[in-house]
Design a protein around this motif. Structure first.
Motif, PDB file in Angstrom:
ATOM      1  N   MET A   1       0.842  -1.200   0.000  1.00 35.28           N
ATOM      2  CA  MET A   1       0.000   0.000   0.000  1.00 35.28           C
ATOM      3  C   MET A   1       0.879   1.252   0.000  1.00 35.28           C
ATOM      4  O   MET A   1       1.872   1.335   0.707  1.00 35.28           O
ATOM      5  CB  MET A   1      -0.908   0.013   1.251  1.00 35.28           C
ATOM      6  N   VAL A   2       0.513   2.238  -0.829  1.00 39.32           N
ATOM      7  CA  VAL A   2       1.301   3.458  -0.946  1.00 39.32           C
ATOM      8  C   VAL A   2       1.191   4.283   0.336  1.00 39.32           C
ATOM      9  O   VAL A   2       0.089   4.518   0.840  1.00 39.32           O
ATOM     10  CB  VAL A   2       0.819   4.301  -2.150  1.00 39.32           C
ATOM     11  N   GLN A   3       2.326   4.728   0.854  1.00 40.53           N
ATOM     12  CA  GLN A   3       2.330   5.564   2.045  1.00 40.53           C
ATOM     13  C   GLN A   3       1.987   6.995   1.642  1.00 40.53           C
ATOM     14  O   GLN A   3       2.657   7.593   0.790  1.00 40.53           O
ATOM     15  CB  GLN A   3       3.717   5.545   2.716  1.00 40.53           C
ATOM     16  N   ILE A   4       0.940   7.557   2.219  1.00 46.06           N
ATOM     17  CA  ILE A   4       0.481   8.887   1.830  1.00 46.06           C
ATOM     18  C   ILE A   4       1.084   9.947   2.752  1.00 46.06           C
ATOM     19  O   ILE A   4       0.878   9.907   3.968  1.00 46.06           O
ATOM     20  CB  ILE A   4      -1.055   8.978   1.894  1.00 46.06           C
ATOM     21  N   PRO A   5       1.840  10.917   2.211  1.00 52.32           N
ATOM     22  CA  PRO A   5       2.426  11.962   3.032  1.00 52.32           C
ATOM     23  C   PRO A   5       1.356  12.798   3.716  1.00 52.32           C
ATOM     24  O   PRO A   5       0.273  12.990   3.185  1.00 52.32           O
ATOM     25  CB  PRO A   5       3.214  12.811   2.016  1.00 52.32           C
ATOM     26  N   LYS A   6       1.668  13.289   4.899  1.00 54.37           N
ATOM     27  CA  LYS A   6       0.689  14.059   5.662  1.00 54.37           C
ATOM     28  C   LYS A   6       0.412  15.430   5.061  1.00 54.37           C
ATOM     29  O   LYS A   6      -0.561  16.068   5.407  1.00 54.37           O
ATOM     30  CB  LYS A   6       1.199  14.233   7.107  1.00 54.37           C
ATOM     31  N   LYS A   7       1.284  15.898   4.180  1.00 56.21           N
ATOM     32  CA  LYS A   7       1.129  17.248   3.646  1.00 56.21           C
ATOM     33  C   LYS A   7       0.006  17.346   2.612  1.00 56.21           C
ATOM     34  O   LYS A   7      -0.406  18.435   2.269  1.00 56.21           O
ATOM     35  CB  LYS A   7       2.446  17.705   3.013  1.00 56.21           C
ATOM     36  N   ILE A   8      -0.484  16.225   2.119  1.00 58.84           N
ATOM     37  CA  ILE A   8      -1.595  16.287   1.168  1.00 58.84           C
ATOM     38  C   ILE A   8      -2.857  16.733   1.914  1.00 58.84           C
ATOM     39  O   ILE A   8      -3.199  16.158   2.944  1.00 58.84           O
ATOM     40  CB  ILE A   8      -1.837  14.917   0.519  1.00 58.84           C
ATOM     41  N   PRO A   9      -3.559  17.747   1.405  1.00 59.57           N
ATOM     42  CA  PRO A   9      -4.775  18.188   2.103  1.00 59.57           C
ATOM     43  C   PRO A   9      -5.836  17.103   2.112  1.00 59.57           C
ATOM     44  O   PRO A   9      -5.977  16.352   1.146  1.00 59.57           O
ATOM     45  CB  PRO A   9      -5.212  19.413   1.301  1.00 59.57           C
ATOM     46  N   THR A  10      -6.563  17.000   3.202  1.00 58.57           N
ATOM     47  CA  THR A  10      -7.639  16.030   3.312  1.00 58.57           C
ATOM     48  C   THR A  10      -8.866  16.540   2.550  1.00 58.57           C
ATOM     49  O   THR A  10      -8.953  17.724   2.209  1.00 58.57           O
ATOM     50  CB  THR A  10      -8.016  15.777   4.777  1.00 58.57           C
ATOM     51  N   TYR A  11      -9.809  15.649   2.290  1.00 51.30           N
ATOM     52  CA  TYR A  11     -10.977  16.038   1.499  1.00 51.30           C
ATOM     53  C   TYR A  11     -11.771  17.147   2.178  1.00 51.30           C
ATOM     54  O   TYR A  11     -12.321  18.026   1.510  1.00 51.30           O
ATOM     55  CB  TYR A  11     -11.864  14.827   1.223  1.00 51.30           C
ATOM     56  N   ASP A  12     -11.837  17.148   3.518  1.00 55.39           N
ATOM     57  CA  ASP A  12     -12.588  18.192   4.218  1.00 55.39           C
ATOM     58  C   ASP A  12     -11.864  19.535   4.186  1.00 55.39           C
ATOM     59  O   ASP A  12     -12.495  20.592   4.178  1.00 55.39           O
ATOM     60  CB  ASP A  12     -12.867  17.769   5.665  1.00 55.39           C
ATOM     61  N   GLN A  13     -10.538  19.511   4.139  1.00 56.62           N
ATOM     62  CA  GLN A  13      -9.765  20.749   4.051  1.00 56.62           C
ATOM     63  C   GLN A  13      -9.936  21.431   2.696  1.00 56.62           C
ATOM     64  O   GLN A  13      -9.676  22.620   2.566  1.00 56.62           O
ATOM     65  CB  GLN A  13      -8.281  20.464   4.300  1.00 56.62           C
ATOM     66  N   VAL A 106     -19.428  17.014   7.327  1.00 53.77           N
ATOM     67  CA  VAL A 106     -19.127  15.595   7.527  1.00 53.77           C
ATOM     68  C   VAL A 106     -20.154  14.955   8.457  1.00 53.77           C
ATOM     69  O   VAL A 106     -20.654  13.853   8.197  1.00 53.77           O
ATOM     70  CB  VAL A 106     -17.706  15.404   8.088  1.00 53.77           C
ATOM     71  N   LYS A 107     -20.506  15.655   9.516  1.00 51.60           N
ATOM     72  CA  LYS A 107     -21.468  15.119  10.484  1.00 51.60           C
ATOM     73  C   LYS A 107     -22.822  14.880   9.829  1.00 51.60           C
ATOM     74  O   LYS A 107     -23.419  13.799   9.979  1.00 51.60           O
ATOM     75  CB  LYS A 107     -21.624  16.100  11.647  1.00 51.60           C
ATOM     76  N   LYS A 108     -23.303  15.859   9.076  1.00 50.41           N
ATOM     77  CA  LYS A 108     -24.622  15.739   8.466  1.00 50.41           C
ATOM     78  C   LYS A 108     -24.644  14.635   7.404  1.00 50.41           C
ATOM     79  O   LYS A 108     -25.590  13.844   7.341  1.00 50.41           O
ATOM     80  CB  LYS A 108     -25.034  17.068   7.838  1.00 50.41           C
ATOM     81  N   VAL A 109     -23.599  14.580   6.574  1.00 52.01           N
ATOM     82  CA  VAL A 109     -23.562  13.583   5.511  1.00 52.01           C
ATOM     83  C   VAL A 109     -23.500  12.181   6.093  1.00 52.01           C
ATOM     84  O   VAL A 109     -24.161  11.259   5.611  1.00 52.01           O
ATOM     85  CB  VAL A 109     -22.373  13.836   4.567  1.00 52.01           C
ATOM     86  N   ARG A 110     -22.742  12.013   7.152  1.00 49.83           N
ATOM     87  CA  ARG A 110     -22.642  10.689   7.776  1.00 49.83           C
ATOM     88  C   ARG A 110     -23.956  10.280   8.410  1.00 49.83           C
ATOM     89  O   ARG A 110     -24.326   9.105   8.396  1.00 49.83           O
ATOM     90  CB  ARG A 110     -21.516  10.684   8.806  1.00 49.83           C
TER      91      ARG A 110
END
Length: 295
Positions: A1-13, A106-110
Motif C-alpha cells: 500500500m502506498v504511504q500517503i504523506p501528511k502534507k496532502i490536504p484532506t478532502y474536508d480541508q 461531515v457530520k450531516k452527511v454521515r
C-alpha cells in the motif's frame, strides 16, 4: 500500500477552496477546471500534486481522488450539483454561502448515510478509503483499471497499431506508423480534417507507461517534430506531470495535444474498440387490480 504523506490536504480541508474555486469560475466548472483552480487557491506544490493514488497504471493523483470525495460530500450536503456532462456547479441553496464548516458537513452527511454512527471525528489518513466509502454507486467502475492493465501489457508495436486504428476511427486519414523506422522519436503521422475544409498534418508519439510523462519528454517529442509539422499528439497509458502539461502549451512553441490513460480508455469505449458496452433494462411489472375487477 502506498504511504500517503501528511502534507496532502484532506478532502474536508478542500471544501472551502472548492467553493471559492467555483465562485471564481463563475459558479460552474468542469472537473479539470475545478482541480486546477483548487490547486492554485491552496498553492499546492508540484511534488504534492503529482503523488498518484495507488500504483495502478494511469492512476489519478491523490489530490484528485480526495477532491472527488470533497465534491461528493458537498453534493450530499446540498450546495453542489452536477450535470450528466460532468459539469459541477453551486446549487441555488449555495447562493449566499461563502464557506462551510467542514465538521458540520461531515457530520450531516454521515448521519444521512448511516455511516460512522456515534462519532463526529474526521477520518484518519490511513483509513481514508474505508471512511469515504459512502457512495459506492458513484465510484468509477473497475473496467478502466482492467483495460489500462491490458494496454500496458501489449507489445510496443501492437500498441502502436491500436493507436493507428484509434486515430482512423476518430477521423484521421493517411495514418502511418513509423515508430520502428528510427524516425527521431516519432511513432506515426496522419492527417485530420476539420469540417471537410481545413487539413492538419499531425505527428504522434505513443508511450506505454505506468508512470508520468515528464516535461523533458514532451520537449524531446517537440524537437523531433520541429520543422516537419505544426501539430503534435502524445498518447500515454499513464499520466502527465504538471510541468509536462505546461510545456505542451508553452507560448511560442508548436502545440502538442496530450491524451492520458483515462482519456484513452474512454475513447476506446466510445468507439467500441476492444470494449463492449451492454445496456441493461430493468423490467417493472405492476398488477392492475382494477382491471381484473372490471371483468
Amino acid at each position: 500500500m502506498v504511504q500517503i504523506p501528511k502534507k496532502i490536504p484532506t478532502y474536508d480541508q478542500m471544501m472551502n477552496p472548492l467553493i471559492s474555486a467555483l465562485r471564481e469560475l463563475g459558479g460552474s466548472g468542469s472537473i479539470e477546471e475545478i482541480y486546477e483552480k483548487v490547486i492554485k487557491i491552496m498553492n499546492l506544490p508540484d511534488d504534492i500534486v503529482e503523488i498518484p493514488h495507488g500504483d495502478r497504471p494511469g492512476a489519478q493523483t491523490e489530490v484528485a481522488y480526495r477532491l472527488a470525495w470533497t465534491r461528493t460530500y458537498l453534493k450530499k450536503y446540498g450546495i453542489l450539483e452536477n450535470s450528466s456532462r460532468g459539469i459541477w456547479s453551486l446549487s441555488p441553496a449555495a447562493k449566499n454561502i461563502e464557506s462551510v464548516d467542514p465538521n458540520e458537513v461531515v457530520k450531516k452527511v454521515r448521519e444521512m448515510t448511516n455511516q460512522c454512527k456515534g462519532t463526529e471525528d474526521l477520518p484518519q489518513e490511513q483509513d481514508i478509503d474505508a471512511a469515504l466509502d459512502i457512495e459506492k454507486t458513484e465510484k468509477k467502475p473497475d473496467w478502466r483499471e482492467e483495460l489500462l492493465s491490458v494496454l500496458v501489457s501489449m507489445s510496443p508495436d501492437a500498441f502502436e497499431r491500436l493507436v493507428q486504428r484509434l486515430l482512423r476511427e476518430s477521423g484521421f486519414t493517411h495514418v502511418e506508423v513509423t515508430g520502428r523506422s528510427g524516425d527521431g522519436g516519432i511513432d506515426g503521422k496522419g492527417i485530420v480534417k476539420i469540417n471537410g475544409f481545413l487539413s492538419f498534418y499531425v505527428m504522434f508519439q505513443c508511450k506505454k507507461y505506468q508512470g508520468s510523462v515528464s516535461a523533458s519528454q514532451v520537449r524531446d517529442f517537440r524537437g523531433a517534430m520541429l520543422g516537419r509539422t505544426d501539430k503534435g499528439l502524445l498518447i500515454t497509458t499513464g499520466s502527465f506531470t504538471r510541468d509536462a502539461i505546461k510545456e505542451a502549451t508553452r507560448d511560442g512553441a508548436p502545440p502538442i495535444d496530450l491524451i492520458d490513460g483515462n482519456q484513452l480508455v474512454e475513447k476506446l469505449k466510445e468507439l467500441s474498440l476492444g470494449v463492449k458496452t451492454e445496456i441493461i433494462q430493468v423490467e417493472s411489472v405492476e398488477v392492475d387490480k382494477e382491471w381484473f375487477a372490471s371483468i
